[in-house]
Write a protein that holds these residues in place. Structure first.
Motif, PDB file in Angstrom:
ATOM      1  N   GLY A 211       0.809  -1.213   0.000  1.00 15.74           N
ATOM      2  CA  GLY A 211       0.000   0.000   0.000  1.00 15.74           C
ATOM      3  C   GLY A 211       0.843   1.263   0.000  1.00 15.74           C
ATOM      4  O   GLY A 211       2.051   1.227  -0.225  1.00 15.74           O
ATOM      5  N   SER A 212       0.180   2.357   0.299  1.00 17.95           N
ATOM      6  CA  SER A 212       0.851   3.641   0.122  1.00 17.95           C
ATOM      7  C   SER A 212       1.637   4.071   1.366  1.00 17.95           C
ATOM      8  O   SER A 212       2.485   4.950   1.293  1.00 17.95           O
ATOM      9  CB  SER A 212      -0.190   4.716  -0.207  1.00 17.95           C
ATOM     10  OG  SER A 212      -1.142   4.786   0.840  1.00 17.95           O
ATOM     11  N   ARG A 213       1.365   3.455   2.494  1.00 20.22           N
ATOM     12  CA  ARG A 213       1.995   3.916   3.729  1.00 20.22           C
ATOM     13  C   ARG A 213       3.211   3.070   4.106  1.00 20.22           C
ATOM     14  O   ARG A 213       3.138   1.844   4.078  1.00 20.22           O
ATOM     15  CB  ARG A 213       0.996   3.898   4.867  1.00 20.22           C
ATOM     16  CG  ARG A 213       0.402   5.272   5.149  1.00 20.22           C
ATOM     17  CD  ARG A 213      -0.480   5.218   6.343  1.00 20.22           C
ATOM     18  NE  ARG A 213      -1.836   4.841   5.979  1.00 20.22           N
ATOM     19  CZ  ARG A 213      -2.841   5.727   5.887  1.00 20.22           C
ATOM     20  NH1 ARG A 213      -2.635   6.986   6.147  1.00 20.22           N
ATOM     21  NH2 ARG A 213      -4.036   5.333   5.551  1.00 20.22           N
ATOM     22  N   THR A 214       4.280   3.718   4.495  1.00 20.08           N
ATOM     23  CA  THR A 214       5.448   2.997   4.988  1.00 20.08           C
ATOM     24  C   THR A 214       5.319   2.807   6.493  1.00 20.08           C
ATOM     25  O   THR A 214       4.566   3.526   7.141  1.00 20.08           O
ATOM     26  CB  THR A 214       6.727   3.780   4.703  1.00 20.08           C
ATOM     27  OG1 THR A 214       6.690   5.003   5.458  1.00 20.08           O
ATOM     28  CG2 THR A 214       6.850   4.119   3.229  1.00 20.08           C
TER      29      THR A 214
END
Lengths: 189, 189
Positions: free
Chosen positions: B169-172
């Motif tokens: 996804g987009s979050r680290t």
DNA sequence: TGTTTACACTAGCGCTTGCTTGGTTATGCT
DNA sequence: AGCATAACCAAGCAAGCGCTAGTGTAAACA
């Protein structure tokens, strides 16, 4: 086969055994003995072992949803009160319906595909309710962050309590809920 | 029998299977096949099936502890930086060592008494580290609440991520850690 | 060269598993 | 009385389980 009163009682007993032993280690013979019948008779009430697990989780989740809705209707219509009501309701259902919820949390993966799909809808409805309440609290400036993220963090914190919370201890679910909400709201409130 | 490199590799494979199937549903024959040997040969490396589970969890927990300590040494000595480093380290080990940690979270109850006692010490050391860092943040006025309660809420929120976090996804993990810390610290900081 | 060690194999023992089958008993309706 | 239905039981099948015993083999060491 659907939901006689007898079946409901058997489901409650099964939940207890599933918590003690785990689903896979609980044999149909153990279940039958706990219920005071022979193992073969079990399959008069449930199609197979899977269906017992499904019944346990379904009842727990449905109760949680019902209690949360009641709590929301009963409380003051402010974002803060609603948030607190949700947390408190969650902790209380986690306590009164502990077995079913522990099973839901730790034996979820043992469900087959169709049972899982069926129960997912229930769980999603419950999470949506949380997201709604958290969303309102965000708009009111009570807390800050992302709606989905905060919901998940809070739910995680609440569900984790089954690992350490001692109902005989000094803290009530009410207090626990207040401390959780206090943690995520600035002290000014 | 202790910890050859071969054994370590087998442990990694076992962790993966335990996550996919659950400990009880994973048979020694499945384990052996995954490892490219026959089921009998497995017992040259492990005394019994239990010991494999124990090895998986032990390695995961030891890694988590090591990574947390490294992160604390590497970061700035402010309460805020230390809190963030702990959260980030936790999420990263949850990601890179995911299998072992999922097993530790969901198959803990399948451990026998002595394995559980042995591993409890490791886990307690890890939680003590958290309580120390949270305690410092409390004294510095960065957050508010009870030391133990906050530690447990935070750990619950973090561990729950294995249920929803998508590494693609987009979050680290870095961002996730920041958002969690932001949630529990007043906006002024 | 002979001996040990590490690792793998074959074969299978003894037991438990979920579930089925075929029949019995209790309850209550018509 | 006659019948339907729900709830149960005794017996056991087929499959799978963890684990053991005994053997083979190739590399490492004496």
């Amino acid at each position: 086969m659907n939901d006689s009163p007898r079946r409901r009682e058997l489901t409650r007993l099964a939940a207890q055994l599933f918590v003690q032993e785990g689903f896979d280690r609980t044999t149909v013979r153990m279940l039958a003995q706990e219920m005071g019948i022979k193992s073969g008779s079990l399959f008069h009430h449930f199609r197979d072992k899977q269906e017992i697990l499904c019944a346990v989780i379904e009842e727990g989740t449905q109760n949680a949803l019902a209690i949360a809705r009641e709590a929301l209707e009963a409380c003051a219509p402010t974002p803060e009160a609603r948030l607190h009501a949700m947390a408190r309701a969650h902790l209380e259902t986690l306590l009164t319906d502990r077995n079913a919820h522990v099973v839901a949390l730790y034996e979820w993966r043992r469900l087959d595909a169709e049972s899982r799909a069926h129960l997912s809808h229930l769980r999603d409805a419950y999470e949506a309710l949380w997201q709604e309440v958290v969303g309102d609290a965000l708009e009111a400036g009570l807390i800050h962050g992302d709606k989905f993220l905060v919901s998940r963090f809070v739910l995680g914190a609440l569900n984790w309590t089954v690992r350490w919370y001692d109902p005989e201890g000094s803290r009530t679910p009410e207090e626990l809920a207040r401390e959780l909400i206090a943690m995520i709201t600035p002290p000014s409130h």
